[in-house]
Write an enzyme that holds these catalytic residues in place. Structure first.
Site, mmCIF file in Angstrom:
data_model
loop_
_atom_site.group_PDB
_atom_site.id
_atom_site.type_symbol
_atom_site.label_atom_id
_atom_site.label_comp_id
_atom_site.label_asym_id
_atom_site.label_seq_id
_atom_site.Cartn_x
_atom_site.Cartn_y
_atom_site.Cartn_z
ATOM 1 N N ASN A 68 -5.553 2.534 -12.406
ATOM 2 C CA ASN A 68 -4.685 1.414 -12.144
ATOM 3 C C ASN A 68 -3.216 2.133 -12.313
ATOM 4 O O ASN A 68 -3.066 2.869 -13.241
ATOM 5 C CB ASN A 68 -4.910 0.263 -12.898
ATOM 6 C CG ASN A 68 -3.776 -0.972 -12.466
ATOM 7 O OD1 ASN A 68 -3.700 -0.867 -11.228
ATOM 8 N ND2 ASN A 68 -3.323 -1.569 -13.063
ATOM 9 N N ASP A 75 -3.999 -4.583 -17.238
ATOM 10 C CA ASP A 75 -3.236 -3.562 -17.854
ATOM 11 C C ASP A 75 -3.571 -2.993 -19.166
ATOM 12 O O ASP A 75 -2.665 -2.672 -19.957
ATOM 13 C CB ASP A 75 -1.871 -4.020 -17.947
ATOM 14 C CG ASP A 75 -1.468 -4.527 -16.509
ATOM 15 O OD1 ASP A 75 -1.764 -3.981 -15.436
ATOM 16 O OD2 ASP A 75 -0.667 -5.468 -16.547
ATOM 17 N N GLY A 130 0.662 -1.120 -0.184
ATOM 18 C CA GLY A 130 -0.040 0.069 0.045
ATOM 19 C C GLY A 130 0.718 1.149 0.054
ATOM 20 O O GLY A 130 0.349 2.479 0.424
ATOM 21 N N SER A 131 2.235 1.171 -0.551
ATOM 22 C CA SER A 131 2.868 2.491 -0.552
ATOM 23 C C SER A 131 2.312 3.506 -1.420
ATOM 24 O O SER A 131 2.352 4.498 -1.291
ATOM 25 C CB SER A 131 4.312 2.177 -0.811
ATOM 26 O OG SER A 131 4.601 1.741 -2.047
ATOM 27 N N ASN A 132 1.770 3.185 -2.693
ATOM 28 C CA ASN A 132 0.962 4.035 -3.348
ATOM 29 C C ASN A 132 -0.034 4.686 -2.981
ATOM 30 O O ASN A 132 -0.261 5.947 -2.800
ATOM 31 C CB ASN A 132 0.680 3.357 -4.777
ATOM 32 C CG ASN A 132 1.749 3.275 -5.875
ATOM 33 O OD1 ASN A 132 2.164 4.347 -6.346
ATOM 34 N ND2 ASN A 132 2.369 2.131 -6.027
ATOM 35 N N GLU A 143 6.432 6.282 -9.140
ATOM 36 C CA GLU A 143 4.865 5.935 -8.929
ATOM 37 C C GLU A 143 4.178 6.829 -7.935
ATOM 38 O O GLU A 143 3.201 7.156 -7.899
ATOM 39 C CB GLU A 143 4.438 4.573 -8.660
ATOM 40 C CG GLU A 143 5.016 3.417 -9.673
ATOM 41 C CD GLU A 143 5.018 2.233 -9.155
ATOM 42 O OE1 GLU A 143 3.690 1.704 -8.686
ATOM 43 O OE2 GLU A 143 5.712 1.292 -9.526
ATOM 44 N N HIS A 149 0.665 0.917 -13.427
ATOM 45 C CA HIS A 149 1.543 -0.251 -13.570
ATOM 46 C C HIS A 149 2.930 0.214 -13.750
ATOM 47 O O HIS A 149 3.322 1.235 -14.290
ATOM 48 C CB HIS A 149 0.851 -0.660 -15.042
ATOM 49 C CG HIS A 149 1.761 -2.133 -15.383
ATOM 50 N ND1 HIS A 149 1.341 -3.303 -15.055
ATOM 51 C CD2 HIS A 149 2.872 -2.198 -16.266
ATOM 52 C CE1 HIS A 149 2.230 -4.224 -15.508
ATOM 53 N NE2 HIS A 149 2.957 -3.481 -16.218
ATOM 54 N N LYS A 171 -6.132 -8.598 -7.798
ATOM 55 C CA LYS A 171 -7.423 -9.126 -8.419
ATOM 56 C C LYS A 171 -8.166 -8.497 -9.347
ATOM 57 O O LYS A 171 -7.848 -7.124 -9.415
ATOM 58 C CB LYS A 171 -8.320 -9.543 -7.349
ATOM 59 C CG LYS A 171 -7.830 -10.437 -6.256
ATOM 60 C CD LYS A 171 -7.643 -11.837 -6.458
ATOM 61 C CE LYS A 171 -6.879 -12.645 -5.392
ATOM 62 N NZ LYS A 171 -6.767 -14.012 -5.931
HETATM 63 C C1 GRF Z 1 3.274 -0.958 -7.588
HETATM 64 O O1 GRF Z 1 4.515 -1.245 -8.335
HETATM 65 C C2 GRF Z 1 2.191 -0.920 -8.493
HETATM 66 O O2 GRF Z 1 2.842 -0.139 -9.827
HETATM 67 C C3 GRF Z 1 1.763 -2.376 -9.067
HETATM 68 O O3 GRF Z 1 1.806 -2.935 -7.782
HETATM 69 C C4 GRF Z 1 2.946 -2.191 -6.879
HETATM 70 C C5 GRF Z 1 1.978 -1.807 -5.469
HETATM 71 O O4 GRF Z 1 2.811 -1.438 -4.464
HETATM 72 N N1 GRF Z 1 0.482 -2.162 -9.794
HETATM 73 P P1 GRF Z 1 2.166 -0.705 -3.150
HETATM 74 O O5 GRF Z 1 1.451 -1.943 -2.532
HETATM 75 O O6 GRF Z 1 1.466 0.579 -3.586
HETATM 76 O O7 GRF Z 1 3.629 -0.546 -2.104
#
Ligand code: GRF
Length: 199
Positions: free
Chosen positions: A109, A152, A14-16, A181, A111, A93
């Site tokens: 999403n 994707d 969940g870092s994003n 990201e 990627h 999923k």
């Molecule tokens: C990221 O690299 C994203 O691009 C991919 O899954 C990873 C998720 O990382 N879809 P996080 O859980 O947000 O740390």
């Protein structure tokens, strides 16, 4: 004006998602976190949601063995929390048909490569960066796109490049791409919130 309400879907760290929550907290993103859903009850994403005081749910094939029931539970939770935009952030999923229909054109999403290259089924985590290196790419990057029922796939909203350097391993590349990201996802959502990107 009503703020854009985000519904996060995440399976792992969940870092994003965290980077987006920070952008909201720092006033760089004019949106609010409405809900976090994870299929993984021990995910970092749910821990971060609890720490940030964001409502969260755990829905998976364990809680809902019937795929239709799972789709309905996810749909109802997102609708019930007034979500405008689904933000998939490392969600492993596919969304079910009911949820996709209700949120058609409003599912994002991210990627970790320059789609349409190095995407599709099986292209997740380190596999993506292994494929980039195996293909001898000099440039890779990040893509934010609309998601549909094909992995994707869907309209590309923003992309940013990352240079591949000598000595890069899948791990070093992954770390560099992930840092980017964290910037581009929040920026892209802000461009949606401001009306610059129309969905
Ligand atoms: C990221 O690299 C994203 O691009 C991919 O899954 C990873 C998720 O990382 N879809 P996080 O859980 O947000 O740390």
């Amino acid at each position: 004006m009503k703020k854009l309400r985000l519904g996060f879907m995440a399976s792992h760290g969940g870092s994003n998602m965290q980077a987006i929550l920070e952008a909201i907290a720092q006033g760089r993103l004019d949106a609010e976190a409405a809900l976090v859903i994870s299929n993984n009850s021990t995910s970092g994403a749910l821990e971060k949601a609890r720490a940030a005081g964001v409502p969260w749910r755990h829905f998976s094939s364990v809680t809902h063995p019937d795929p239709q029931g799972l789709d309905l539970a996810i749909h109802d939770a997102l609708v019930g929390h007034g979500v405008d935009l689904i933000v998939m952030a490392g969600y492993m999923k596919k969304l079910g048909p009911k949820t996709l229909e209700r949120f058609h054109g409003r599912v994002l999403n991210i990627h970790p490569a320059l789609l349409p290259k190095h995407g599709g089924r099986g292209m997740y985590g380190l596999h993506v960066h292994e494929a980039v290196l195996a293909a001898g790419e000099k440039i890779t990057g990040v893509t934010v796109h609309l998601a549909d029922d094909v992995y994707d796939h869907g309209r590309i909203l923003s992309q940013r490049e990352v240079e591949v350097v000598d000595g890069d391993t899948p791990e070093t590349l992954q770390a560099r791409v992930l840092t980017l990201e964290h910037q581009i996802y929040a920026e892209t959502i802000q461009r949606i919130a401001s009306g610059e990107i129309r969905l």
